[in-house]
Design a protein around this motif. Structure first.
Motif, PDB file in Angstrom:
ATOM      1  N   GLU A  68       0.824  -1.204   0.000  1.00 24.38           N
ATOM      2  CA  GLU A  68       0.000   0.000   0.000  1.00 24.38           C
ATOM      3  C   GLU A  68       0.866   1.264   0.000  1.00 24.38           C
ATOM      4  O   GLU A  68       0.567   2.248  -0.696  1.00 24.38           O
ATOM      5  N   ALA A  69       1.960   1.215   0.779  1.00 19.26           N
ATOM      6  CA  ALA A  69       2.857   2.369   0.847  1.00 19.26           C
ATOM      7  C   ALA A  69       3.533   2.634  -0.502  1.00 19.26           C
ATOM      8  O   ALA A  69       3.716   3.794  -0.895  1.00 19.26           O
ATOM      9  N   GLU A  70       3.888   1.583  -1.210  1.00 19.42           N
ATOM     10  CA  GLU A  70       4.529   1.730  -2.519  1.00 19.42           C
ATOM     11  C   GLU A  70       3.563   2.340  -3.536  1.00 19.42           C
ATOM     12  O   GLU A  70       3.956   3.184  -4.356  1.00 19.42           O
ATOM     13  N   ILE A  71       2.310   1.894  -3.493  1.00 12.23           N
ATOM     14  CA  ILE A  71       1.292   2.455  -4.393  1.00 12.23           C
ATOM     15  C   ILE A  71       1.107   3.946  -4.112  1.00 12.23           C
ATOM     16  O   ILE A  71       1.041   4.772  -5.029  1.00 12.23           O
ATOM     17  N   ALA A  72       1.054   4.295  -2.829  1.00 11.23           N
ATOM     18  CA  ALA A  72       0.888   5.698  -2.442  1.00 11.23           C
ATOM     19  C   ALA A  72       2.099   6.525  -2.874  1.00 11.23           C
ATOM     20  O   ALA A  72       1.955   7.651  -3.375  1.00 11.23           O
ATOM     21  N   LYS A  73       3.295   5.964  -2.706  1.00 16.26           N
ATOM     22  CA  LYS A  73       4.522   6.667  -3.077  1.00 16.26           C
ATOM     23  C   LYS A  73       4.542   6.983  -4.568  1.00 16.26           C
ATOM     24  O   LYS A  73       4.869   8.097  -4.991  1.00 16.26           O
ATOM     25  N   LYS A  74       4.154   5.993  -5.378  1.00 18.49           N
ATOM     26  CA  LYS A  74       4.122   6.178  -6.831  1.00 18.49           C
ATOM     27  C   LYS A  74       3.086   7.238  -7.213  1.00 18.49           C
ATOM     28  O   LYS A  74       3.339   8.114  -8.039  1.00 18.49           O
ATOM     29  N   SER A  75       1.922   7.147  -6.593  1.00 13.94           N
ATOM     30  CA  SER A  75       0.852   8.092  -6.902  1.00 13.94           C
ATOM     31  C   SER A  75       1.229   9.509  -6.491  1.00 13.94           C
ATOM     32  O   SER A  75       0.995  10.469  -7.234  1.00 13.94           O
ATOM     33  N   LEU A  76       1.842   9.664  -5.316  1.00 16.98           N
ATOM     34  CA  LEU A  76       2.218  10.986  -4.826  1.00 16.98           C
ATOM     35  C   LEU A  76       3.335  11.613  -5.661  1.00 16.98           C
ATOM     36  O   LEU A  76       3.417  12.837  -5.785  1.00 16.98           O
ATOM     37  N   LYS A  77       4.172  10.770  -6.237  1.00 16.83           N
ATOM     38  CA  LYS A  77       5.237  11.278  -7.098  1.00 16.83           C
ATOM     39  C   LYS A  77       4.650  11.987  -8.320  1.00 16.83           C
ATOM     40  O   LYS A  77       5.107  13.054  -8.734  1.00 16.83           O
ATOM     41  N   ASN A  78       3.614  11.367  -8.920  1.00 19.53           N
ATOM     42  CA  ASN A  78       2.958  11.946 -10.088  1.00 19.53           C
ATOM     43  C   ASN A  78       1.884  12.964  -9.728  1.00 19.53           C
ATOM     44  O   ASN A  78       1.560  13.842 -10.519  1.00 19.53           O
ATOM     45  N   ASN A  79       1.347  12.801  -8.523  1.00 23.48           N
ATOM     46  CA  ASN A  79       0.176  13.576  -8.130  1.00 23.48           C
ATOM     47  C   ASN A  79       0.321  13.956  -6.656  1.00 23.48           C
ATOM     48  O   ASN A  79      -0.346  13.405  -5.803  1.00 23.48           O
ATOM     49  N   PRO A  80       1.243  14.883  -6.317  1.00 18.48           N
ATOM     50  CA  PRO A  80       1.586  15.149  -4.919  1.00 18.48           C
ATOM     51  C   PRO A  80       0.427  15.575  -4.035  1.00 18.48           C
ATOM     52  O   PRO A  80       0.434  15.328  -2.841  1.00 18.48           O
ATOM     53  N   ASN A  81      -0.573  16.210  -4.612  1.00 13.49           N
ATOM     54  CA  ASN A  81      -1.720  16.645  -3.804  1.00 13.49           C
ATOM     55  C   ASN A  81      -2.853  15.633  -3.787  1.00 13.49           C
ATOM     56  O   ASN A  81      -3.931  15.898  -3.265  1.00 13.49           O
ATOM     57  N   ASN A  82      -2.610  14.461  -4.400  1.00  8.05           N
ATOM     58  CA  ASN A  82      -3.600  13.386  -4.448  1.00  8.05           C
ATOM     59  C   ASN A  82      -4.949  13.880  -4.970  1.00  8.05           C
ATOM     60  O   ASN A  82      -6.002  13.582  -4.421  1.00  8.05           O
ATOM     61  N   GLU A  83      -4.909  14.635  -6.060  1.00  5.58           N
ATOM     62  CA  GLU A  83      -6.137  15.129  -6.664  1.00  5.58           C
ATOM     63  C   GLU A  83      -6.868  13.986  -7.367  1.00  5.58           C
ATOM     64  O   GLU A  83      -6.246  13.051  -7.884  1.00  5.58           O
ATOM     65  N   THR A  84      -8.189  14.073  -7.405  1.00 11.81           N
ATOM     66  CA  THR A  84      -8.969  13.068  -8.114  1.00 11.81           C
ATOM     67  C   THR A  84      -8.682  13.115  -9.612  1.00 11.81           C
ATOM     68  O   THR A  84      -8.598  12.090 -10.277  1.00 11.81           O
ATOM     69  N   PHE A  85      -8.515  14.339 -10.126  1.00 11.84           N
ATOM     70  CA  PHE A  85      -8.277  14.512 -11.552  1.00 11.84           C
ATOM     71  C   PHE A  85      -7.109  15.480 -11.756  1.00 11.84           C
ATOM     72  O   PHE A  85      -7.293  16.643 -12.102  1.00 11.84           O
ATOM     73  N   PRO A  86      -5.876  15.018 -11.512  1.00  9.91           N
ATOM     74  CA  PRO A  86      -4.718  15.902 -11.672  1.00  9.91           C
ATOM     75  C   PRO A  86      -4.445  16.213 -13.142  1.00  9.91           C
ATOM     76  O   PRO A  86      -4.786  15.400 -14.017  1.00  9.91           O
TER      77      PRO A  86
END
Length: 406
Positions: A333-351
């Motif tokens: 789960e942490a790895e998935i979050a890390k990857k997502s935050l790298k591309n989408n640091p603010n965790n937007e629904t539609f970055p």
């Protein structure tokens, strides 16, 4: 596992429902609809409506309101009068909570912090409960049937460890009980949408004083911890509301637990053991919740990474007493979050996309889409693209979803 046996009928015969929230012109129709639903599915239960604020009704201060009366300005509004009559008919007790001070927003992008109104409304309603069990819940949420009780009975009796402070587990929402190893490092963030369990336990969970202005504005005077993530740096408040309630309650039982600020990870393991030993994480597909405000978020691709799902909760429960390394337990789960935050640091629904061709395509797409379809794209891009019948749209959509880690 203990030998306690609970029958559903025993709960149904000794259950109160505390519905808490404000009563204004913008929510009176929905409130009447949902309280009507509570009466329909729980005909034998005591329904207590605890009002935190209102400019729609006449009241003379905090306490029980014998009969709802509409304010003069709305007396010619027949729809409001009918809605108020339904609330009056279907509620066994209506109470106005003590007044409380509204605080500044917890973090950027939020409205004012109504934490103290929430605390006072919960206390006002719970004080009037004299049944063995209680469901305390926001006034904008409802269940479609009684399956939450079946779910509770299935899960309350799982083994508990040394962090059991409550007499029995209490059912809480999977949204937003946060996983502190993924998008936001926030231990003790147990959802406050609802609490279902023994009345004596639910009352303990709201035995907290008002939140103060100094803590509410903590990060106006203090730096963020080094290494704080982008979402953690949006906070003005020392704690999230959920954290303040949880740490205040459980510090009474476990004096060594520590949460000096919102992303203090000192007692992260203890926060998960407390979660495992004192709560049940709901599965809303099984308990059939309806919450219009957050219905779109429940479909978000990463929601079970951001939040603690039933499956994640059970992983913790099954490892109680085994000195497990939680960081390793939630490594995927942490790895998935890390990857997502790298591309989408603010965790937007539609970055916004990074690829220039995709950016141009999206500009064209937004120009030709209807208002409803634009809204669908913004709130749930993955579903929008999977439902699309256009091969070009599907191509760019799949490329976008993959590249952004959504």
């Amino acid at each position: 596992m203990s030998d306690i046996v609970i029958k559903k009928d025993d709960i149904l015969n000794s259950l109160s429902i505390v519905v808490q929230g404000p009563l204004y012109d913008w929510n009176i129709i929905q409130t009447a609809q949902l309280i009507s639903q509570w009466r329909s599915i729980f005909p034998k239960s005591k329904i207590i409506f605890s009002i935190s604020q209102s400019d729609l009704i006449i009241f003379e201060g905090p306490g029980i309101i014998p009969k709802l009366r509409i304010a003069r300005i709305h007396r010619n509004n027949i729809v409001f009068q009918d809605a108020l009559a339904l609330i009056d008919d279907f509620s066994d007790i209506i109470v106005m909570s003590d007044s409380a001070i509204v605080l500044p927003p917890v973090k950027q992008g939020l409205r004012e912090n109504n934490c103290n109104l929430q605390i006072e409304a919960a206390k006002a309603g719970l004080r009037l409960v004299d049944t063995d069990y209680v469901l305390r819940i926001r006034s904008d949420i409802v269940f479609s049937d009684t399956s939450l009780i079946d779910y509770y009975i299935e899960n309350f009796n799982l083994p508990r460890g040394k962090y059991a402070a409550l007499k029995q587990r209490v059912l809480i929402s999977e949204f937003f009980t946060l996983n502190p190893f993924t998008f936001e490092k926030l231990p003790f963030h147990y959802s406050d949408w609802l609490h279902f369990g023994l009345t004596e336990d639910v009352k303990k969970l709201w035995d907290v004083p008002a939140y103060g202005i100094i803590d509410a504005t903590y990060y106006q005077r203090n730096p963020y911890k080094q290494g704080s993530g982008p979402r953690e740096k949006t906070f003005f408040s020392r704690y999230a509301v959920e954290q303040y309630i949880a740490i205040t309650v459980f510090k009474k039982y476990f004096h060594n637990i520590k949460l000096d600020y919102h992303n203090d990870m000192t007692s992260v393991d203890e926060s998960l053991y407390i979660l495992a030993d004192n709560f049940i994480i709901s599965n809303f597909k099984k308990t059939k919740i309806y919450f219009a405000k957050y219905q779109h978020i429940m479909q978000h691709n990463n929601i079970n990474i951001v939040c603690m799902s039933q499956e994640s909760w059970k992983k913790i429960v099954s490892n109680v007493g085994k000195n497990v390394n939680f960081k390793n337990l939630f490594k995927n789960e942490a790895e998935i979050a890390k990857k997502s935050l790298k591309n989408n640091p603010n965790n937007e629904t539609f970055p916004p996309p990074k690829d220039i061709k995709t950016k141009i395509f999206f500009k064209i797409l937004f120009y030709i889409l209807s208002k409803n379809k634009k809204n669908k794209l913004k709130t749930n891009p993955k579903k929008f693209f999977s439902d699309s019948k256009s091969s070009i749209t599907k191509y760019f959509g799949e490329k976008y979803i993959s590249s952004m880690g959504l």
